[in-house]
Scaffold this motif. Structure first.
Motif, short mmCIF file in Angstrom:
data_model
loop_
_atom_site.label_atom_id
_atom_site.label_comp_id
_atom_site.label_asym_id
_atom_site.label_seq_id
_atom_site.Cartn_x
_atom_site.Cartn_y
_atom_site.Cartn_z
N LYS A 64 -35.50 33.16 -7.82
CA LYS A 64 -35.33 34.10 -8.93
C LYS A 64 -33.92 34.65 -8.87
O LYS A 64 -33.34 34.77 -7.78
N TYR A 65 -33.39 34.99 -10.00
CA TYR A 65 -32.05 35.59 -10.09
C TYR A 65 -31.01 34.73 -9.38
O TYR A 65 -30.33 35.17 -8.47
N GLU A 66 -30.87 33.48 -9.83
CA GLU A 66 -29.95 32.55 -9.18
C GLU A 66 -28.51 33.02 -9.21
O GLU A 66 -27.71 32.67 -8.35
N LYS A 67 -28.15 33.82 -10.19
CA LYS A 67 -26.76 34.31 -10.30
C LYS A 67 -26.39 35.23 -9.14
O LYS A 67 -25.22 35.37 -8.82
N LEU A 68 -27.39 35.83 -8.51
CA LEU A 68 -27.10 36.69 -7.36
C LEU A 68 -26.50 35.91 -6.20
O LEU A 68 -25.71 36.44 -5.42
N SER A 69 -26.86 34.64 -6.09
CA SER A 69 -26.29 33.84 -5.00
C SER A 69 -24.79 33.66 -5.18
O SER A 69 -24.05 33.59 -4.19
N TYR A 70 -24.31 33.62 -6.43
CA TYR A 70 -22.87 33.54 -6.66
C TYR A 70 -22.18 34.86 -6.31
O TYR A 70 -21.04 34.86 -5.85
N ILE A 71 -22.88 35.96 -6.50
CA ILE A 71 -22.33 37.26 -6.11
C ILE A 71 -22.22 37.34 -4.59
O ILE A 71 -21.22 37.81 -4.05
#
Length: 135
Positions: A64-71
């Motif tokens: 979930k919230y894959e964009k958090l991994s880029y953060i």
């Protein structure tokens, strides 16, 4: 379902860059910086990259919230840069926030904590988290 993480490769690249950086500090005979960048640079990046691949496959779910991994990746990159610029406290704060965001993302994704691998994963990440707070 087999989940292939797009972000894991970047964590591995960052980990190996940190490994070469630790070798540079070892060549300069700065053992404290070598130890710090080895643990919080190389090892942490490799562990997080591996977990972004292993965790969804062991739980049979998509993150979930894959964009958090880029953060998280961005925070670790900035922590490496701030470490090189001799901003040790800023580097530690960035790593701390990166681990917190990672834990938040994983806690919102997992179904069960029963598998032994998941228990070891959480124990290892919490150990790195508390080691970062102490240092």
């Amino acid at each position: 379902m087999f989940y292939i993480s797009k972000i894991s490769t970047y964590f591995f690249i960052l980990g190996f860059l940190n490994l070469f950086l630790s070798l540079y500090y070892k060549y300069q005979e700065n053992l404290l910086n070598t130890a710090i960048i080895s643990v919080f640079g190389f090892i942490l990046s490799i562990i997080l990259g591996g977990l972004y691949q292993i965790f969804p496959n062991s739980q049979n779910v998509k993150l979930k919230y894959e964009k958090l991994s880029y953060i998280v990746l961005t925070l670790l990159i900035f922590s490496t840069v701030s470490f090189v610029l001799n901003q040790i406290k800023m580097s530690g704060i960035l790593i701390l926030f990166g681990i917190l965001i990672f834990l938040l993302q994983i806690f919102t994704t997992f179904k069960t904590i029963k598998p032994l691998t998941i228990r070891f994963i959480f124990a290892g990440i919490l150990n790195l988290f508390f080691a970062n707070i102490i240092s």
